[in-house]
Motif scaffolding. Structure first.
Motif, mmCIF file in Angstrom:
data_model
loop_
_atom_site.group_PDB
_atom_site.id
_atom_site.type_symbol
_atom_site.label_atom_id
_atom_site.label_comp_id
_atom_site.label_asym_id
_atom_site.label_seq_id
_atom_site.Cartn_x
_atom_site.Cartn_y
_atom_site.Cartn_z
ATOM 1 N N UNK A 366 0.828 -1.203 0.000
ATOM 2 C CA UNK A 366 0.000 0.000 0.000
ATOM 3 C C UNK A 366 0.867 1.259 0.000
ATOM 4 N N UNK A 367 1.862 1.307 0.867
ATOM 5 C CA UNK A 367 2.712 2.486 0.948
ATOM 6 C C UNK A 367 3.447 2.767 -0.347
ATOM 7 N N UNK A 368 3.852 1.718 -1.039
ATOM 8 C CA UNK A 368 4.554 1.886 -2.318
ATOM 9 C C UNK A 368 3.620 2.436 -3.383
ATOM 10 N N UNK A 369 2.382 2.006 -3.357
ATOM 11 C CA UNK A 369 1.387 2.549 -4.298
ATOM 12 C C UNK A 369 1.047 3.991 -3.940
ATOM 13 N N UNK A 370 0.962 4.292 -2.647
ATOM 14 C CA UNK A 370 0.570 5.634 -2.198
ATOM 15 C C UNK A 370 1.533 6.725 -2.651
ATOM 16 N N UNK A 371 2.733 6.348 -3.060
ATOM 17 C CA UNK A 371 3.712 7.332 -3.561
ATOM 18 C C UNK A 371 3.151 8.130 -4.724
ATOM 19 N N UNK A 372 2.283 7.517 -5.528
ATOM 20 C CA UNK A 372 1.777 8.202 -6.733
ATOM 21 C C UNK A 372 0.966 9.446 -6.384
ATOM 22 N N UNK A 373 0.468 9.533 -5.154
ATOM 23 C CA UNK A 373 -0.348 10.685 -4.773
ATOM 24 C C UNK A 373 0.500 11.906 -4.419
ATOM 25 N N UNK A 374 1.776 11.681 -4.082
ATOM 26 C CA UNK A 374 2.620 12.803 -3.670
ATOM 27 C C UNK A 374 3.978 12.817 -4.363
ATOM 28 N N UNK A 375 4.472 11.674 -4.778
ATOM 29 C CA UNK A 375 5.781 11.605 -5.414
ATOM 30 C C UNK A 375 5.688 11.763 -6.913
ATOM 31 N N UNK A 376 6.806 11.502 -7.574
ATOM 32 C CA UNK A 376 6.867 11.680 -9.028
ATOM 33 C C UNK A 376 6.672 10.370 -9.784
ATOM 34 N N UNK A 377 6.528 9.262 -9.073
ATOM 35 C CA UNK A 377 6.399 7.961 -9.727
ATOM 36 C C UNK A 377 4.991 7.774 -10.288
ATOM 37 N N UNK A 378 4.887 6.869 -11.260
ATOM 38 C CA UNK A 378 3.567 6.530 -11.798
ATOM 39 C C UNK A 378 3.164 5.128 -11.354
ATOM 40 N N UNK A 379 1.895 4.820 -11.482
ATOM 41 C CA UNK A 379 1.347 3.574 -10.947
ATOM 42 C C UNK A 379 1.981 2.349 -11.594
ATOM 43 N N UNK A 380 2.161 2.372 -12.904
ATOM 44 C CA UNK A 380 2.712 1.211 -13.601
ATOM 45 C C UNK A 380 4.123 0.901 -13.110
ATOM 46 N N UNK A 381 4.932 1.947 -12.940
ATOM 47 C CA UNK A 381 6.296 1.746 -12.451
ATOM 48 C C UNK A 381 6.293 1.190 -11.038
ATOM 49 N N UNK A 382 5.436 1.724 -10.184
ATOM 50 C CA UNK A 382 5.364 1.250 -8.808
ATOM 51 C C UNK A 382 4.909 -0.208 -8.749
ATOM 52 N N UNK A 383 3.912 -0.551 -9.558
ATOM 53 C CA UNK A 383 3.434 -1.932 -9.587
ATOM 54 C C UNK A 383 4.501 -2.878 -10.135
ATOM 55 N N UNK A 384 5.273 -2.388 -11.091
ATOM 56 C CA UNK A 384 6.371 -3.202 -11.633
ATOM 57 C C UNK A 384 7.377 -3.542 -10.540
ATOM 58 N N UNK A 385 7.715 -2.547 -9.740
ATOM 59 C CA UNK A 385 8.642 -2.781 -8.637
ATOM 60 C C UNK A 385 8.073 -3.739 -7.603
ATOM 61 N N UNK A 386 6.805 -3.560 -7.260
ATOM 62 C CA UNK A 386 6.158 -4.441 -6.284
ATOM 63 C C UNK A 386 6.177 -5.888 -6.761
ATOM 64 N N UNK A 387 5.821 -6.097 -8.026
ATOM 65 C CA UNK A 387 5.787 -7.448 -8.578
ATOM 66 C C UNK A 387 7.192 -8.039 -8.662
ATOM 67 N N UNK A 388 8.157 -7.227 -9.094
ATOM 68 C CA UNK A 388 9.536 -7.719 -9.220
ATOM 69 C C UNK A 388 10.079 -8.187 -7.876
ATOM 70 N N UNK A 389 9.903 -7.368 -6.840
ATOM 71 C CA UNK A 389 10.373 -7.746 -5.509
ATOM 72 C C UNK A 389 9.603 -8.952 -4.977
ATOM 73 N N UNK A 390 8.301 -8.992 -5.267
ATOM 74 C CA UNK A 390 7.488 -10.091 -4.789
ATOM 75 C C UNK A 390 7.881 -11.420 -5.405
ATOM 76 N N UNK A 391 8.029 -11.441 -6.712
ATOM 77 C CA UNK A 391 8.375 -12.691 -7.399
ATOM 78 C C UNK A 391 9.761 -13.165 -6.977
ATOM 79 N N UNK A 392 10.738 -12.262 -7.004
ATOM 80 C CA UNK A 392 12.107 -12.637 -6.672
ATOM 81 C C UNK A 392 12.214 -13.160 -5.238
#
Length: 437
Positions: A366-392
């Motif tokens: 949740x916190x990683x996704x919440x960055x899109x509301x205040x940071x410069x990241x976009x949702x697709x990039x954040x989800x990519x990171x979440x999935x990459x860390x999760x799978x690995x």
């Protein structure tokens, strides 16, 4: 003096003041670099001390939430895992996670080498901090990752297989995945944003804990006749103390991740991070307090404790940019997540003794996704990171747990589990005067 001036060409007389100004500017610039180096090094050391103290917080939280017959086991696991993490991060972890200019998938590094004794300004990294302070600050993060796993798999795991898992997690798995973002790797190049580690630290620990809980199976008697049977912890006062210690340590966790304290702006930003971190913890606790009152007609202390921790995990991915109100609602959502996630895991018969998976994995996502509301990241990039860390992490941990199960065995016998791991694994008890009733 007038005679000497008459002997100096006019052009040189004009140049002298300019040379003096240039030298003064150079001296001022060098002094500023020295100041930045000193204060950033100090930030890392002070923040590192606070994050180190989180090891005590994890130990107290786990010691309070397990039954009295397993408390000593949790204590030895926590001090051993920190010590192993310190050695493994020196041996290969730090230079694997921060491999210099390498920006691929990973590059295994060698042992960490500190600055020479009495290093001079000409050889120091004046634009950053001392190697020793940087190494220490990063080290305490990896130890926190291993502590997350410890609580989830408590009360039924053997000591030595667990510690072997810690060796691999802290020396190889965490540093490799950490390099993807913080080491300038491929996720960093994509623009993935994780300021202090909602994903890099907390969800990694959560994924590893989830894999361990699945392979281990639930504690004896936890799920019986289609019902969930609560197994109350030994000391909720101790668990509360652990939560407050973790809350305190989080100021170093997030504040130190500013990575600079040599300017007015940097110091102001650190203070902003402190305020937002505190707000998120408070709102997470209050959200869990109110929600458990509504759902169960009575507030649940363990949920409130984990609500505060979930608020902290939630704000960790971006503790700088939000307003105080932004930190409040981000942390509150984290607290709500925990209240619903704990019974959800029980429905799947995943036995997480201390609630580490809801707090660190679910709130970390949740916190990683919440960055899109205040940071410069976009949702697709954040989800990519979440999935990459999760799978690995999840797949890697699952394989490692299965190998340990097939070779050494990871779970104690039924008799040892019933009698308690303190006596079975250690031959001692945390509360010997109470063990006989």
């Amino acid at each position: 003096m007038n005679l000497m001036k008459s002997l100096i060409p006019a052009a040189a007389l004009v140049a002298l003041p300019q040379m003096g100004l240039a030298q003064e500017a150079a001296a001022t610039g060098e002094a500023a670099l020295h100041t930045q180096y000193i204060f950033t090094t100090l930030l890392f050391l002070m923040a590192g001390f606070l994050v180190f103290f989180m090891a005590a917080g994890f130990a107290m939280l786990e010691g309070g939430l397990v039954r009295s017959k397993n408390v000593a086991m949790q204590m030895i696991k926590n001090i051993a895992l920190f010590s192993i993490a310190a050695i493994m991060y020196w041996l290969i972890g730090f230079n694997t996670m921060y491999p210099g200019d390498f920006n691929g998938f990973f590059a295994i590094g060698g042992p960490t080498v500190l600055d020479p004794v009495g290093v001079g300004a000409d050889a120091a990294a004046l634009d950053y901090a001392s190697i020793g302070s940087d190494f220490f600050f990063q080290l305490v993060f990896v130890a926190a990752t291993a502590s997350i796993v410890s609580g989830a798999v408590a009360e039924r795991i053997k000591l030595w297989p667990f510690l072997i898992f810690v060796v691999v997690l802290t020396g190889i798995m965490y540093p490799i995945s950490g390099s993807w973002k913080w080491g300038g790797g491929w996720l960093d190049a994509m623009g993935f944003s994780d300021f202090a580690g909602s994903t890099v630290v907390h969800s990694v620990g959560g994924w590893a804990a989830l894999a361990g809980a699945i392979i281990l199976g639930p504690r004896i008697g936890k799920y019986k006749d289609g019902k969930v049977h609560p197994m109350p912890g030994s000391n909720l006062a101790l668990a509360t103390l652990g939560t407050f210690i973790l809350w305190l340590g989080w100021f170093g966790f997030n504040g130190g991740s500013q990575l600079a304290m040599g300017t007015v702006g940097d110091v102001s930003d650190v203070s902003r991070i402190f305020a937002n971190t505190n707000m998120a913890a408070a709102s997470g606790a209050v959200a869990a307090l109110i929600l458990t009152q509504v759902l169960y007609k009575k507030p649940d202390l363990t949920m409130v404790l984990n609500g505060a921790l979930a608020g902290l995990v939630s704000i960790t991915a971006e503790p700088l940019a939000p307003t105080l109100f932004g930190a409040l609602w981000i942390g509150a959502v984290g607290g709500i997540i925990v209240v619903f996630a704990v019974p959800m895991l029980d429905k799947f018969k995943i036995d997480d003794v201390v609630g580490a998976i809801p707090v660190h994995l679910f709130a970390g996502i949740w916190g990683t996704i919440a960055v899109i509301f205040y940071g410069e990241a976009n949702l697709i990039t954040q989800l990519t990171g979440i999935v990459a860390y999760g799978v690995f992490t999840f797949v890697g941990a699952l394989i490692l747990w299965m190998v340990l199960k097939a070779t050494l065995g990871i779970r104690v016998s039924e008799e040892d589990e019933i009698n308690g791991l303190d006596m079975a694994e250690l031959g001692m008890e945390a509360y010997p005067e109470f063990s006989k009733g």
